[in-house]
Design an enzyme around this catalytic site. Structure first.
Site, PDB file in Angstrom:
ATOM      1  N   HIS A   1       0.817  -1.218   0.000  1.00 14.41           N
ATOM      2  CA  HIS A   1       0.000   0.000   0.000  1.00 14.41           C
ATOM      3  C   HIS A   1       0.852   1.271   0.000  1.00 14.41           C
ATOM      4  O   HIS A   1       0.317   2.373  -0.145  1.00 14.41           O
ATOM      5  CB  HIS A   1      -1.018  -0.002   1.147  1.00 14.41           C
ATOM      6  CG  HIS A   1      -0.515   0.415   2.482  1.00 14.41           C
ATOM      7  ND1 HIS A   1      -0.184  -0.483   3.475  1.00 14.41           N
ATOM      8  CD2 HIS A   1      -0.294   1.643   3.006  1.00 14.41           C
ATOM      9  CE1 HIS A   1       0.214   0.182   4.548  1.00 14.41           C
ATOM     10  NE2 HIS A   1       0.154   1.473   4.286  1.00 14.41           N
TER      11      HIS A   1
ATOM     12  N   ASP B   1      -0.118  -7.578   1.707  1.00 14.58           N
ATOM     13  CA  ASP B   1       0.386  -6.202   1.706  1.00 14.58           C
ATOM     14  C   ASP B   1       1.918  -6.209   1.797  1.00 14.58           C
ATOM     15  O   ASP B   1       2.510  -5.914   2.834  1.00 14.58           O
ATOM     16  CB  ASP B   1      -0.227  -5.428   2.877  1.00 14.58           C
ATOM     17  CG  ASP B   1       0.036  -3.930   2.803  1.00 14.58           C
ATOM     18  OD1 ASP B   1       0.488  -3.462   1.744  1.00 14.58           O
ATOM     19  OD2 ASP B   1      -0.218  -3.240   3.818  1.00 14.58           O
TER      20      ASP B   1
ATOM     21  N   SER C   1       4.236   2.858   8.033  1.00 11.91           N
ATOM     22  CA  SER C   1       3.863   1.810   7.083  1.00 11.91           C
ATOM     23  C   SER C   1       5.048   1.296   6.291  1.00 11.91           C
ATOM     24  O   SER C   1       5.920   2.057   5.876  1.00 11.91           O
ATOM     25  CB  SER C   1       2.837   2.330   6.089  1.00 11.91           C
ATOM     26  OG  SER C   1       1.557   2.239   6.606  1.00 11.91           O
TER      27      SER C   1
END
Length: 246
Positions: A63, A107, A200
């Site tokens: 992502h 992911d 992230s």
């Protein structure tokens, strides 16, 4: 944030219901250059983290994908040139072919650097898992993400958090119907400590092996909503095969 939808924030672990809550909350400033595998993904600004797994490849979260990325290594204070950094552009950026941007299953993403980096005390690789880690294993999470559960404080200095790998049953109970076999929860059910926006793609390292990638959560550091991470041990074959083919 729409509570019915996942939102992959640019430069953030996916978090809802609070947009500004995806960072390391409740952690501490890492000792300088003590996390030599940690990288910053940059597109004119820091937007995600990643982990160096060999001298020309970085693993991050799918992502975090952008068409062009500069990978910054050897960083501690990301807003000051300290003299130890290496900045290398991406040559290839490869998302997992089964990445689902809605559920955030799979992911994970690989970045091939345009040239090999120089490995030294400040820029080093982290090992891929030899096996999956059991619940209760103590892990180290790191990143430059927001440090507040409510509000924004983006740190200059790399932040660290020590946290346990939670039982899968607790993970699934925290997010009914949202947790796949490719996800793990790391953190504290009581809240107060977590990863958040800007973290992230960054590492979760347990016993010297990369077991997790910062992925998503509901808010940050909220009670009964621990951070959710990509389960790297499920992807070792894909990582090795992709590197060999590219």
């Amino acid at each position: 944030m729409n509570s019915l939808l996942f939102l992959a924030l640019v430069g953030a672990a996916v978090a809802f219901p609070v947009d500004d809550d995806d960072k390391i909350v409740g952690g501490y400033t890492c000792r300088e250059n003590s996390i030599p595998y940690q990288v910053s993904l940059n597109s004119g600004y820091h937007f995600c983290g990643g982990s160096l797994i060999n001298d020309q490849w970085v693993v991050s979260a799918a992502h975090c994908y952008k068409t062009r990325i500069q990978v910054r290594l050897g960083e501690h204070n990301i807003n000051v040139l300290e003299g130890n950094e290496q900045f290398v552009n991406s040559a290839k950026i490869i998302k997992h072919p089964n990445f689902n941007s809605r559920t955030l299953n799979n992911d994970i993403m690989l970045i091939k650097l345009a040239s090999p980096v120089t490995l030294n005390a400040r820029v080093a690789t982290v090992a891929l898992p030899s096996s999956c880690a059991p619940a209760g294993t103590q892990c180290l999470i790191s990143g430059w993400g927001n440090t507040l559960s409510f509000g924004v404080n983006n740190p200059d200095l790399l932040q660290c958090l020590d946290a346990p790998l939670l039982p899968q049953a607790d993970c699934e109970a925290s997010y009914p119907g949202k947790i796949t076999n490719n996800m793990i929860c790391v953190g504290f059910l009581e809240g107060g400590k977590d990863s958040c926006q800007g973290d992230s793609g960054g590492p979760v390292v347990c016993n010297g092996q990369l077991q997790g990638i910062v992925s998503w959560g509901y808010g940050c550091a909220l009670k009964d909503n621990p951070g959710v991470y990509t389960k790297v041990c499920n992807y070792v074959d894909w990582i090795q095969d992709t590197i060999a083919a590219n």
